[in-house]
Design a protein around this motif. Sequence first.
Motif, PDB file in Angstrom:
ATOM      1  N   LYS A 124       0.869  -1.184   0.000  1.00 28.69           N
ATOM      2  CA  LYS A 124       0.000   0.000   0.000  1.00 28.69           C
ATOM      3  C   LYS A 124       0.903   1.230   0.000  1.00 28.69           C
ATOM      4  CE  LYS A 124      -3.589   0.235   2.807  1.00 28.69           C
ATOM      5  NZ  LYS A 124      -4.435   0.452   4.003  1.00 28.69           N
ATOM      6  N   VAL A 125       0.656   2.180  -0.926  1.00 24.45           N
ATOM      7  CA  VAL A 125       1.565   3.319  -1.072  1.00 24.45           C
ATOM      8  C   VAL A 125       1.021   4.609  -0.460  1.00 24.45           C
ATOM      9  CG1 VAL A 125       2.657   2.352  -3.124  1.00 24.45           C
ATOM     10  CG2 VAL A 125       0.710   3.911  -3.382  1.00 24.45           C
ATOM     11  N   ALA A 171       3.780   0.406   2.782  1.00 23.32           N
ATOM     12  CA  ALA A 171       3.629  -0.628   3.815  1.00 23.32           C
ATOM     13  C   ALA A 171       3.419  -1.969   3.136  1.00 23.32           C
ATOM     14  CB  ALA A 171       2.455  -0.302   4.733  1.00 23.32           C
ATOM     15  N   PHE A 172       4.061  -3.010   3.665  1.00 19.75           N
ATOM     16  CA  PHE A 172       4.036  -4.338   3.062  1.00 19.75           C
ATOM     17  C   PHE A 172       3.245  -5.306   3.949  1.00 19.75           C
ATOM     18  CE2 PHE A 172       7.999  -2.216   1.866  1.00 19.75           C
ATOM     19  CZ  PHE A 172       7.856  -2.198   0.484  1.00 19.75           C
ATOM     20  N   TYR A 173       2.446  -6.158   3.309  1.00 20.41           N
ATOM     21  CA  TYR A 173       1.514  -7.026   4.031  1.00 20.41           C
ATOM     22  C   TYR A 173       1.576  -8.470   3.543  1.00 20.41           C
ATOM     23  CZ  TYR A 173      -0.877  -2.617   5.205  1.00 20.41           C
ATOM     24  OH  TYR A 173      -1.190  -1.355   5.656  1.00 20.41           O
ATOM     25  N   GLU A 174       1.263  -9.357   4.469  1.00 14.32           N
ATOM     26  CA  GLU A 174       0.887 -10.732   4.145  1.00 14.32           C
ATOM     27  C   GLU A 174      -0.465 -10.960   4.808  1.00 14.32           C
ATOM     28  OE1 GLU A 174       2.247 -14.917   5.843  1.00 14.32           O
ATOM     29  OE2 GLU A 174       3.790 -14.046   4.526  1.00 14.32           O
ATOM     30  N   GLU A 175      -1.526 -10.911   4.002  1.00 12.94           N
ATOM     31  CA  GLU A 175      -2.894 -10.936   4.510  1.00 12.94           C
ATOM     32  C   GLU A 175      -3.078  -9.812   5.537  1.00 12.94           C
ATOM     33  OE1 GLU A 175      -3.618 -14.968   5.758  1.00 12.94           O
ATOM     34  OE2 GLU A 175      -3.702 -15.688   3.701  1.00 12.94           O
ATOM     35  N   GLU A 187      -4.422  -1.952  -1.355  1.00  7.02           N
ATOM     36  CA  GLU A 187      -3.214  -2.768  -1.493  1.00  7.02           C
ATOM     37  C   GLU A 187      -3.209  -3.456  -2.864  1.00  7.02           C
ATOM     38  OE1 GLU A 187      -3.353  -5.612   1.693  1.00  7.02           O
ATOM     39  OE2 GLU A 187      -4.183  -4.062   3.010  1.00  7.02           O
ATOM     40  N   VAL A 188      -2.017  -3.726  -3.366  1.00 11.93           N
ATOM     41  CA  VAL A 188      -1.875  -4.494  -4.614  1.00 11.93           C
ATOM     42  C   VAL A 188      -0.808  -5.562  -4.404  1.00 11.93           C
ATOM     43  CG1 VAL A 188      -2.603  -2.600  -6.116  1.00 11.93           C
ATOM     44  CG2 VAL A 188      -0.183  -2.862  -5.549  1.00 11.93           C
ATOM     45  N   LYS A 246      -0.299  -4.909 -10.659  1.00 15.45           N
ATOM     46  CA  LYS A 246      -1.182  -3.970 -11.334  1.00 15.45           C
ATOM     47  C   LYS A 246      -0.593  -2.567 -11.239  1.00 15.45           C
ATOM     48  CE  LYS A 246      -4.963  -4.449  -9.048  1.00 15.45           C
ATOM     49  NZ  LYS A 246      -6.399  -4.346  -8.652  1.00 15.45           N
ATOM     50  N   PRO A 247      -0.866  -1.717 -12.219  1.00 18.54           N
ATOM     51  CA  PRO A 247      -0.362  -0.343 -12.142  1.00 18.54           C
ATOM     52  C   PRO A 247      -0.944   0.385 -10.931  1.00 18.54           C
ATOM     53  CG  PRO A 247      -1.146  -0.850 -14.356  1.00 18.54           C
ATOM     54  CD  PRO A 247      -1.596  -1.971 -13.480  1.00 18.54           C
TER      55      PRO A 247
END
Length: 346
Positions: free
Chosen positions: A290-291, A328-332, A297-298, A316-317
């Motif tokens: 997420k930016v 921010a970086f996610y796993e579920e 999120e993508v 995706k763009p």
Amino acid sequence: MKKVLVLMSGGVDSSVTLYLLKQAGYRVQGLTFDMVGEGSRCCDVKDILDARRVASMLDVPHRVIDVREEFKKIVIDYFIKEYKSGRTPNPCVICNREIKIAMGIKIADSLGFDYVATGHYARVKKNNTPHLLKAIWREKSQEYFLSMIKREHLNRLLLPLGEHTKEDVRNIAREMGMMVSEKEESQEVCFVGKDYREFLEKAGITRKKGEILLKNGKKVGTHDGYHLFTIGQRRGINVSLGKRYYVYRIDAAANRVFVAEWDDLLSRKFIVNNVNWIEEVSFPLKCRVKVRYRHDEVDATVEDIGDEMYRVKTDKPVFAVTPGQVAAFYEEDMVLGGGIIYERED
């Protein structure tokens, strides 16, 4: 009995956090940071008094600690420096990491407290290793703003509102007769007042006429100062080209603002630095990113490219990837970490 230092802003969220932890059997004390003094949107004199009244009503000790000098050096000066560089910072993330959490834990240690608690809507799951998770109420989940806190601090952090909705919290405050039950929450950067542009100009970033150009360098207008713009902005460009144009790039050194059409602001690759990994990860890393707080999120792949820099490739763009903002970086539901967007690559 475990002791918790509850960080209180004077709003309804931190007030109910204090109440919930006391009800849960913790020995609690309220702490309010005086960060900017009079005139801010958060933790000014009125907010400090509100926090003190709530603590008194709950028969809980409360103290105020002046951190204005530290807040200026760590958060305000950072905010100004980033804007001077033509970037768009997220000072709330830095404040959470360095002031509220890191400094809060340092103070908790000096006072003999086991934990620090805040009114953020997020969760910390404590097994053998703590994990930062999204709140149950996704609409308000604020884990994004905590994505850069240090891994070792998670064990010391309590987030009781992660299981509640905002309406739950307001109802609890109403039932307890808290004077802050209907208090509005701050929506903008707390220390800038009503207009961030006025704040920046008082800090020395002066308005100066500059050029507005297309990607190919063609001049299409003028502006009053590059600090008035952020990537993806449409309003305020004041150029008539027959199509919608958005801020594409800011050249602070030359006082130039470049504009382009929507499709030109779609990116699949960008670089992130100053990354704080909360979880143990390996590369290439498959995750979601997420930016900006309000962006979706993508799916993405993160590559370690050395010198503490990471390349993010999205499936995706993504529109308006903005240098200075947090990725921010996610796993579920789990936050893997977060870092600062350095540059867009396409």
